[in-house]
Enzyme design. Structure first.
Site, PDB file in Angstrom:
ATOM      1  N   LYS A  97      32.743  32.741  39.200  1.00  0.00           N
ATOM      2  CA  LYS A  97      32.812  31.485  39.952  1.00  0.00           C
ATOM      3  C   LYS A  97      32.341  31.719  41.370  1.00  0.00           C
ATOM      4  O   LYS A  97      32.524  32.806  41.915  1.00  0.00           O
ATOM      5  CB  LYS A  97      34.258  30.969  39.994  1.00  0.00           C
ATOM      6  CG  LYS A  97      34.362  29.495  40.293  1.00  0.00           C
ATOM      7  CD  LYS A  97      33.907  28.689  39.102  1.00  0.00           C
ATOM      8  CE  LYS A  97      34.358  27.274  39.121  1.00  0.00           C
ATOM      9  NZ  LYS A  97      34.407  26.744  37.752  1.00  0.00           N
ATOM     10  N   GLY A 113      40.022  10.689  39.434  1.00  0.00           N
ATOM     11  CA  GLY A 113      38.753  11.309  39.812  1.00  0.00           C
ATOM     12  C   GLY A 113      37.587  10.726  39.045  1.00  0.00           C
ATOM     13  O   GLY A 113      37.629  10.647  37.811  1.00  0.00           O
ATOM     14  N   GLY A 150      34.208  11.734  39.713  1.00  0.00           N
ATOM     15  CA  GLY A 150      33.015  12.540  39.981  1.00  0.00           C
ATOM     16  C   GLY A 150      32.238  12.644  38.677  1.00  0.00           C
ATOM     17  O   GLY A 150      32.390  11.806  37.784  1.00  0.00           O
ATOM     18  N   ASN A 151      31.438  13.667  38.523  1.00  0.00           N
ATOM     19  CA  ASN A 151      30.635  13.802  37.299  1.00  0.00           C
ATOM     20  C   ASN A 151      31.521  13.762  36.056  1.00  0.00           C
ATOM     21  O   ASN A 151      31.294  12.973  35.137  1.00  0.00           O
ATOM     22  CB  ASN A 151      29.827  15.114  37.368  1.00  0.00           C
ATOM     23  CG  ASN A 151      29.169  15.446  36.040  1.00  0.00           C
ATOM     24  OD1 ASN A 151      29.829  15.871  35.098  1.00  0.00           O
ATOM     25  ND2 ASN A 151      27.877  15.222  35.933  1.00  0.00           N
ATOM     26  N   GLY A 154      34.901  12.969  35.529  1.00  0.00           N
ATOM     27  CA  GLY A 154      35.747  11.786  35.326  1.00  0.00           C
ATOM     28  C   GLY A 154      34.937  10.554  34.953  1.00  0.00           C
ATOM     29  O   GLY A 154      35.340   9.785  34.070  1.00  0.00           O
TER      30      GLY A 154
HETATM   31  N1  GLU Z   1      31.849  24.401  36.436  1.00  0.00           N
HETATM   32  C1  GLU Z   1      32.048  24.180  35.037  1.00  0.00           C
HETATM   33  C2  GLU Z   1      33.382  24.774  34.599  1.00  0.00           C
HETATM   34  O1  GLU Z   1      34.272  24.960  35.386  1.00  0.00           O
HETATM   35  C3  GLU Z   1      30.875  24.641  34.202  1.00  0.00           C
HETATM   36  C4  GLU Z   1      30.560  26.105  34.283  1.00  0.00           C
HETATM   37  C5  GLU Z   1      29.266  26.516  33.600  1.00  0.00           C
HETATM   38  O2  GLU Z   1      28.611  25.693  33.009  1.00  0.00           O
HETATM   39  O3  GLU Z   1      28.970  27.702  33.683  1.00  0.00           O
HETATM   40  O4  GLU Z   1      33.617  24.975  33.440  1.00  0.00           O
END
Ligand code: GLU
Length: 417
Positions: free
Chosen positions: A104, A214, A216-217, A219
């Site tokens: 992350k 929420g 955003g994308n 929600g």
């Molecule tokens: N940010 C998204 C998650 O938390 C997608 C992560 C990804 O596609 O690698 O699952």
């Protein structure tokens, strides 16, 4: 420290470790972060001045495959949060059965305060910081809170410029014109919708009402899919307001209003309340789709819902979960409910590597299959554990038991623990 995400991630792991009877050595190995890349990005602002932004990339565990996970741009990003989110990605990928580990990234910034050019320079500066550590077989970033296809395009472009190669599989969530996948944009919301259907079936619920925190994308796509399928969404909120309508909010109208006006202010398709009141709204299923710690010690007593579908990462603190579990509230954990995004990221990566692109129909069918399998697996595991332990442990433990066992098995095979 009830809301320290890393402490929460650790306490969730320790809870499942006691179910799986893991040793302290194994727990420590599972909690270890392989690598933390951190730095300060220097970004030239439009006024000519240079501003600094703290940034991280946490690589938790790659026993099952390249590190995988999004990059978030948010003023409240912390090192602890980025690390916790990378742990959750390891469990999420393992539970979905896709060949990745957990990673992350995050930058402390309010992207809404930046111009388009500043956002581009920030994204490129981030790529310069992480380029030696990413790649299609090393670590594959993707969008997360406040980042999107445009940000992924800049990061990929900068990475390819530096490394002098064409490697679309190094980043997912790209625009389709750069090798992105059909269906990736709406994937987390759609995956959440498939999980909602599995939950309703497993709980034998009849016409449950929903409250979604929420838009955003994640929600907003979730709301659209649920609305189109006939679910009644009685409450929906952004960071300022909750729209409440007992008869069901007209989702397309509400989302269009928000898009045009920037908020729900003035929307007459329901009553407006402060955003926080959504936790206590009278709905059968509460769907947190914003940030972590949405339900904690301070507001857990307000919840009226029978179930929570965690579309955000880490929205329920362990303390809140323990309390709600005692009251019989079923919480579908984030690593299961919001896995749709990373599953379609996997499809995108697979398409990039093979150079063969799939139709949207195939993507949706395969996503549906993986989400249903992950839900059923976790539900059955949970049922088994409850029988053996004769204890009412949370649903999260069913999902975690499968995921952690898989990561541990891969680590054992490699001689890492
Ligand atoms: N940010 C998204 C998650 O938390 C997608 C992560 C990804 O596609 O690698 O699952």
């Amino acid at each position: 420290m009830q809301n320290d995400p890393l402490k929460n991630a650790e306490s969730q792991l320790r809870a499942v470790a006691s179910v799986l009877e893991l040793s302290e050595k194994e727990i420590k190995a599972l909690l270890r972060i392989d690598k933390l890349v951190k730095g300060e990005l220097s970004v030239k602002m439009d006024n000519g001045k240079t501003k600094k932004f703290k940034a991280w990339r946490s690589q938790h565990n790659n026993a099952k495959g390249p590190y995988k996970g999004g990059i978030r741009f948010h003023p409240n990003v912390t090192e602890s949060e980025v690390k916790a989110l990378s742990l959750w990605m390891s469990w999420k990928c393992a539970l979905a059965g896709i060949p990745f580990g957990g990673g992350k990234g995050g930058v402390i910034v309010n992207p809404k305060s930046l111009s388009r050019r500043e956002l581009e320079r920030l994204s490129r500066a981030y790529a310069k910081m992480i380029y030696p550590y990413i790649g299609e077989s090393k670590d594959v970033p993707a969008p997360d809170v406040n980042t999107d296809g445009a940000v992924m395009a800049w990061i990929l472009d900068e990475y390819e410029k530096i490394t002098k190669r064409n490697e679309p599989g190094a980043i997912t969530g790209k625009p389709i014109s750069l090798g992105g996948s059909k269906g990736r944009l709406e994937a987390t919301g759609l995956g959440g919708f498939f999980t909602l259907n599995s939950l309703v079936k497993a709980m034998k619920m009849k016409n449950p009402t929903l409250a979604v925190q929420g838009v955003g994308n994640v929600g907003s796509f979730f709301c659209r899919f649920a609305y189109e399928a006939g679910y009644k969404i009685v409450a929906v909120s952004d960071s300022k307001n909750m729209v409440w309508n007992e008869k069901g909010v007209d989702i397309p109208k509400a989302l269009d209003w928000k898009l045009l006006n920037g908020s729900f202010e003035g929307f007459n398709g329901g009553k407006l309340f402060p955003a926080d009141s959504i936790v206590g709204s009278a709905a059968d299923i509460f769907v947190p789709a914003a940030l972590e710690n949405a339900i904690d010690r301070d507001n857990m007593g307000e919840l009226k819902a029978k179930c929570i579908l965690e579309l955000a990462n880490g929205p329920c603190t362990p303390e809140a979960e323990e309390n709600l579990n005692k009251k019989g509230v079923v919480i579908v954990p984030d690593i299961l409910a919001n896995a749709g995004g990373v599953v379609v990221s996997y499809f995108e990566w697979a398409q990039n590597i093979s150079g063969f692109y799939w139709e949207e129909k195939t993507i949706k069918e395969r996503l549906k299959e993986i989400m249903a399998k992950a839900f059923d697996g976790a539900w059955n595991e949970w049922t088994e554990i409850k029988k053996i332990k004769k204890d009412n442990i949370p649903f999260r433990m069913g999902a975690y038991a499968i995921a952690v066992r898989r990561v541990l098995e891969a680590m054992r095979m490699r001689g890492r623990c």
